[in-house]
Design a protein around this motif. Structure first.
Motif, PDB file in Angstrom:
ATOM      1  N   HIS A 217       0.797  -1.223   0.000  1.00 22.68           N
ATOM      2  CA  HIS A 217       0.000   0.000   0.000  1.00 22.68           C
ATOM      3  C   HIS A 217       0.832   1.276   0.000  1.00 22.68           C
ATOM      4  CE1 HIS A 217       0.570  -1.221   4.267  1.00 22.68           C
ATOM      5  NE2 HIS A 217       0.795   0.065   4.445  1.00 22.68           N
ATOM      6  N   ILE A 218       2.061   1.222  -0.495  1.00 22.29           N
ATOM      7  CA  ILE A 218       2.855   2.441  -0.588  1.00 22.29           C
ATOM      8  C   ILE A 218       2.174   3.433  -1.540  1.00 22.29           C
ATOM      9  CG2 ILE A 218       4.310   1.619  -2.503  1.00 22.29           C
ATOM     10  CD1 ILE A 218       6.655   3.067  -1.108  1.00 22.29           C
ATOM     11  N   PHE A 219       2.283   4.709  -1.218  1.00 22.43           N
ATOM     12  CA  PHE A 219       1.721   5.784  -2.041  1.00 22.43           C
ATOM     13  C   PHE A 219       0.202   5.675  -2.187  1.00 22.43           C
ATOM     14  CE2 PHE A 219       6.061   5.491  -4.232  1.00 22.43           C
ATOM     15  CZ  PHE A 219       6.606   6.517  -3.466  1.00 22.43           C
ATOM     16  N   MET A 220      -0.488   5.253  -1.126  1.00 21.08           N
ATOM     17  CA  MET A 220      -1.946   5.162  -1.216  1.00 21.08           C
ATOM     18  C   MET A 220      -2.570   6.538  -1.452  1.00 21.08           C
ATOM     19  SD  MET A 220      -2.950   2.051  -1.165  1.00 21.08           S
ATOM     20  CE  MET A 220      -4.710   2.234  -0.908  1.00 21.08           C
ATOM     21  N   ASP A 221      -1.986   7.568  -0.878  1.00 22.04           N
ATOM     22  CA  ASP A 221      -2.506   8.924  -1.061  1.00 22.04           C
ATOM     23  C   ASP A 221      -1.966   9.584  -2.327  1.00 22.04           C
ATOM     24  OD1 ASP A 221      -3.849   8.770   1.427  1.00 22.04           O
ATOM     25  OD2 ASP A 221      -2.015   9.353   2.473  1.00 22.04           O
ATOM     26  N   GLU A 222      -0.736   9.231  -2.717  1.00 21.55           N
ATOM     27  CA  GLU A 222      -0.060   9.964  -3.781  1.00 21.55           C
ATOM     28  C   GLU A 222      -0.222   9.340  -5.165  1.00 21.55           C
ATOM     29  OE1 GLU A 222       2.674   9.939  -0.093  1.00 21.55           O
ATOM     30  OE2 GLU A 222       1.171   8.680  -1.062  1.00 21.55           O
ATOM     31  N   MET A 223      -0.469   8.044  -5.237  1.00 19.71           N
ATOM     32  CA  MET A 223      -0.429   7.352  -6.524  1.00 19.71           C
ATOM     33  C   MET A 223      -1.542   7.815  -7.459  1.00 19.71           C
ATOM     34  SD  MET A 223       1.132   5.401  -8.537  1.00 19.71           S
ATOM     35  CE  MET A 223       2.338   4.504  -7.555  1.00 19.71           C
TER      36      MET A 223
END
Length: 476
Positions: free
Chosen positions: A463-469
């Motif tokens: 779930h890396i970059f859940m806000d940024e992706m």
């Protein structure tokens, strides 16, 4: 001070913070047992050190910063004590990324992530592995992308400056501007060897703690079992009772670690390092006709992990620089550039740091198989991003997750671990997982058959970059 987006995400993760504090509780209990058990032995002072150290770590992380140590870094950054900067995305070797849109995506994700955690854009960019690509007939210079995303400076290995065109007037002892306006700071070799090298530098001193003797292996199993993982397999627990002793001392012949002499040696080494920088600066100024800038670049893991006394060395060094002399001053990159805005324009040379200085750690006979999969995935991600113009919310989730699997696949950690052999099975496993996950999502998106349970499982797991992706970053 560079904090990569994956590290920032991990340090801010509540689950990992909770696990870390629980781990500290178990280590404190073990250390308290050790203090009682080691009374009257040569290991008693070290046992007390570990107990107090673990208690201090728990107090700082839990009580002062509420479980998120990033708040401490942000506070120091806002006070101007340090300057924080980001690195590219998931730490890919950027010259090995085949699609321009992928490079731009990593840089944009880095800025978004940095702003989320630190409240401002990052002026500096740490190029992963100091890997730089000069302009060729097939691709533009790597720094052509930097200014687009607001990056004003970066760091590069020594020969990236020294082999640049034209020749650098001041060597690596003043920054240079690349053709696209990015300032490049080149690494000083002398400061690197003096601190980093275990053979030639300070960390190999016989009084310092031996890394490869650990209570997790040396201690009675029943005593250390509560501090181990649930599987009960012996591992390092961070309590180490022996010192290096000598360069040729066998692990079985190591002598007891004594914290007080080791800390005194760290102070002595800090003084020696400062003296050497004074003499180096004096000599360079006489040759260059201008005050030199000495750039000392290190992996943070050196200080405290490999070199246990490294943080004490840094503490003593900054105290001595402040109180004991006026010749050498620490400075942040932005402060130096603001005070000294005019520098030579130079085209840096293709280079990396690490063994050989030209990508050998990441591209070799053991790792070459990786890139046909990664480059295929890069092209496929661009095609997906171009294909889906206005996807519905569910399809957007799948496209964003495909992009996450790609950027995780691109991390330089995997070929590094394979080359060094330190965790080769794990690295291969992770690579295969991300390649499989991306390929399945790619095919399912093309045929309209994305499985919601599989997607939700991936979103929970990776779930890396859940806000940024945003998958549209990969359009090209």
């Amino acid at each position: 001070f560079s904090i990569s987006p994956p590290l920032a995400e991990m340090l801010a993760d509540q689950m990992l913070s909770s696990r870390y504090l629980s781990h500290l509780d178990r280590l404190i209990a073990l250390a308290e047992h050790e203090v009682s058990a080691r009374q009257g032995s040569p290991f008693f002072d070290a046992a007390v050190l570990y107990r107090d150290h673990f208690r201090y770590c728990r107090s700082v992380v839990r009580d002062i910063w509420g479980g998120n140590i990033l708040h401490a870094f942000r506070s120091l950054d806002e006070q101007g004590v340090i300057e924080l900067m980001t690195c590219a995305g998931t730490h890919p070797v950027m010259p090995l990324v085949s699609e321009e849109s992928n490079i731009r995506a990593h840089l944009e994700l880095s800025q978004r992530n940095f702003h989320k955690h630190f409240g401002r854009p990052s002026r500096g960019l740490w190029m992963p592995e100091c890997a730089y690509r000069e302009e060729t007939s097939e691709a533009p210079a790597l720094d052509s992308y930097f200014s687009e995303k607001g990056f004003g400076f970066t760091f590069i290995e020594t020969h990236g400056i020294m082999y640049g065109e034209p020749r650098p007037c001041f060597g690596v002892y003043r920054p240079v501007y690349g053709p696209y306006g990015t300032a490049f700071f080149g690494r000083d070799v002398e400061t690197s060897h003096q601190v980093w090298s275990r053979q030639q530098g300070y960390p190999g001193d016989g009084l310092y703690r031996e890394f490869y003797r650990d209570l997790g292996y040396d201690g009675e199993y029943d005593a250390v079992r509560p501090a181990l993982h649930d599987d009960g397999v012996r591992r390092n627990v961070g309590i180490k009772y022996f010192r290096i002793t000598g360069p040729d001392a066998d692990l079985g012949m190591k002598e007891p670690y004594l914290p007080a002499p080791a800390r005194s040696k760290a102070s002595e080494h800090a003084g020696n390092f400062m003296f050497n920088r004074q003499k180096q600066a004096e000599y360079l100024a006489s040759i260059l006709g201008a005050p030199p800038l000495i750039v000392a670049m290190y992996d943070a893991e050196l200080f405290g992990h490999w070199w246990f006394e490294g943080p004490a060395f840094l503490e003593y060094l900054f105290l001595k620089m402040h109180y004991d002399q006026d010749d050498v001053k620490p400075v942040t990159p932005s402060a130096f550039l603001d005070a000294n805005p005019e520098h030579q324009i130079l085209r840096p040379a293709t280079s990396t740091w690490g063994a050989g200085g030209y990508f050998e750690t990441w591209v070799n006979g053991d790792t070459d198989w990786i890139y046909r999969h990664v480059h295929t995935a890069e092209r496929r991600m661009k095609n997906l991003a171009n294909r889906f113009d206005s996807p519905d919310p569910f399809t957007r989730r799948a496209l964003n997750q495909a992009a996450r699997e790609l950027v995780l696949m691109q991390s330089s950690d995997w070929p590094f671990l394979i080359t060094t052999g330190t965790a080769k099975p794990y690295a291969v496993k992770r690579l295969r997982e991300h390649i499989h996950n991306f390929t399945r999502l790619h095919d399912d998106l093309l045929y309209g058959r994305v499985d919601e349970r599989f997607l939700a499982w991936l979103e929970e797991k990776n779930h890396i970059f859940m806000d940024e992706m945003d998958f549209t970053l990969f359009r090209g």
